[in-house]
Design a protein around this motif. Structure first.
Motif, PDB file in Angstrom:
ATOM      1  N   LYS A 123      71.017  28.111  42.374  1.00 22.56           N
ATOM      2  CA  LYS A 123      69.779  27.366  42.572  1.00 22.56           C
ATOM      3  C   LYS A 123      69.223  27.594  43.975  1.00 22.56           C
ATOM      4  O   LYS A 123      68.017  27.800  44.156  1.00 22.56           O
ATOM      5  CB  LYS A 123      70.038  25.880  42.334  1.00 22.56           C
ATOM      6  N   GLU A 127      65.551  29.027  44.831  1.00 26.93           N
ATOM      7  CA  GLU A 127      64.611  28.073  45.427  1.00 26.93           C
ATOM      8  C   GLU A 127      64.208  28.462  46.844  1.00 26.93           C
ATOM      9  O   GLU A 127      63.099  28.140  47.282  1.00 26.93           O
ATOM     10  CB  GLU A 127      65.219  26.665  45.435  1.00 26.93           C
ATOM     11  N   LYS A 158      69.804  26.454  32.568  1.00 29.42           N
ATOM     12  CA  LYS A 158      69.155  26.089  33.817  1.00 29.42           C
ATOM     13  C   LYS A 158      68.311  27.219  34.406  1.00 29.42           C
ATOM     14  O   LYS A 158      67.345  26.970  35.130  1.00 29.42           O
ATOM     15  CB  LYS A 158      70.207  25.641  34.842  1.00 29.42           C
TER      16      LYS A 158
END
Length: 482
Positions: A123, A127, A158
């Motif tokens: 992530k 990000e 995800k």
């Protein structure tokens, strides 16, 4: 290309059969022995990312020797190991795109007894990257079979759009490819399970490197419990561009373990073979130091600020606590300084080899001078007149917090006079005073009406303490017309 690759733990029996054949050759060349000796000379342990119980082992590493008769032919042939290792990888999610990218980011992940940080690491990679940077990112992951199915399902849910875009790949290496991991040599008096853990880790990394060899121009290794700084890919590109024309094997963007270590992709096959050859000898961090030295990079090339931070609380080995942090990490590291080409000089008494140039470098090093007196200076003469937007100077270190500039000022100048070696400015404008050993100013281009030729740090009061200038950072606003 950011390639997050977590290689599941299995190695190649055929490769090790070939290695055993090499060891049986009787002739040992003088050149081979010399290379081994060079390996020992370059043993420089910097593995700060280890468990507390390993600290004694680090001290013992300098006395550890590899068996030259066993490995000399492997060393001799290392330069020929440019081909990939024949392994069949199983794709669990995604496939590589045919277009070669700029950077691959690799991760090797294992199931931890406590904690799981892999999803947060993936992530963070995505990000902290812009849309343009994402075009050059691919992520690869591999897991133990015991948790592989569930983890792949979580990743697929995800990060589905990244998988579809070819930025995220999950692979697995069949167990049949791994060498024997039981009954290995217990170097450093490591317990048997520790030897097995670190040996398997070497093999995992080798298979990861092997897979990534042709995916991009450059490769950076992360671990599966890492937080990334904002726009880290742009920062990496800027650093690589600044090293154009210079030789390097490894550039480091974190001081911890196997985090943020950058390689040319063309070196990955050799590094993969190297890790497989010595998988049972020592931890991967130490082997990487040997590899760098064998390819003639003697010194560490580490950049600040660090782009990656260790965030895991529990180690992958037995779930032990691991609270190590990189104090050079900055979350917002996109705004890295330009530091335009310049000549550095000082009239201070320099200690040993901590010369003036080291404070202006982005590498993790610094200038160190003996107790300065009023009027002493550290000078920077830019090769070209420069428009500057921001200046930041840091003195002292965590270990020597009193070796700061207690009383000083920063000035900028114009109108250069003198020969090439003795160039200096005739007039200076004071921009401000140092506070607590540090100086920072923004919007310089609005406060200084001329293009800056020189910059200097001026000591305004003598001090008994020595002076460390840890870093000098200069940001330019635009290139002036010549």
């Amino acid at each position: 290309v950011t390639l997050l690759y977590a290689v599941l733990h299995e190695t190649q029996l055929e490769y090790f059969d070939k290695m055993r054949c090499l060891r049986k050759r009787s002739a040992v060349s003088f050149l081979g022995i010399l290379v081994v000796c060079l390996l020992f000379m370059n043993l420089y342990i910097e593995d700060s990312y280890v468990l507390e119980g390993d600290k004694q082992l680090i001290r013992e590493t300098a006395t550890h020797q590899l068996n030259p008769e066993r490995y000399v032919h492997s060393f001799k042939d290392l330069s020929n190991f440019s081909g990939s290792i024949n392994i069949s990888y199983r794709y669990l999610a995604g496939t590589p795109l045919p277009r070669k990218r700029y950077l691959t980011i690799g991760l090797s992940s294992v199931k931890r007894k406590k904690g799981n940080y892999l999803l947060e690491t993936i992530k963070s990679i995505f990000e902290q990257s812009s849309y343009e940077e994402l075009k050059e990112i691919a992520v690869l992951a591999d897991f133990d079979s015991a948790w592989c199915e569930g983890m792949v399902q979580d990743i697929s849910q995800k990060f589905a759009h990244h998988i579809i875009a070819g930025r995220l790949i999950v692979i697995h290496v069949p167990e049949d490819y791994y060498p024997v991991l039981d009954g290995l040599k217990r170097n450093y008096n490591d317990p048997e399970d520790r030897v097995k853990f670190r040996s398997k880790q070497n093999v995992d990394y080798a298979f990861l490197l092997n897979f990534c060899a042709n995916l991009s121009d450059y490769y950076v290794m992360l671990e599966d419990d890492v937080r990334c700084s904002k726009n880290f890919l742009t920062a990496v590109k800027k650093v690589i561009a600044s090293r154009e024309g210079s030789y390097w094997v490894t550039l480091e963007f974190s001081k911890l373990g196997y985090i943020g270590k950058l390689y040319h992709s063309h070196d990955l096959p050799r590094l993969a073979h190297f890790l497989l050859m010595f998988y049972q000898e020592m931890p991967c961090d130490w082997l990487l130091i040997h590899f760098r030295g064998l390819l003639a990079q003697k010194e560490v090339i580490r950049f600040k600020p660090s782009l990656f931070q260790h965030m895991g609380y529990y180690s992958s080995y037995k779930g032990a606590e691991n609270k190590l942090k990189d104090d050079d990490f900055e979350e917002e590291s996109f705004d890295i300084p330009d530091n335009p080409p310049a000549n550095l000089h000082t009239n201070m008494n320099v200690f040993e080899n901590y010369e003036a140039s080291k404070a202006y470098s982005s590498i993790d090093e610094y200038f160190w001078g003996k107790a300065p007196s009023t009027g002493d200076f550290y000078g920077i003469v830019f090769e070209k007149p420069t428009k500057i937007s921001k200046i930041k100077v840091v003195t002292g270190t965590e270990d020597r917090q009193n070796d700061i500039l207690h009383h000083g000022a920063l000035e900028v100048g114009e109108k250069i006079v003198g020969s090439k070696k003795g160039r200096q400015c005739t007039t200076y404008l004071r921009l401000g005073e140092f506070k607590n050993g540090n100086f920072e100013i923004t919007d310089v281009e609005h406060k200084v009406l001329f293009d800056i030729n020189c910059m200097r740090i001026l000591v305004t009061k003598s001090q008994k303490e020595w002076l460390i200038i840890r870093s000098i950072s200069v940001w330019t606003s635009q290139t002036p017309n010549q």
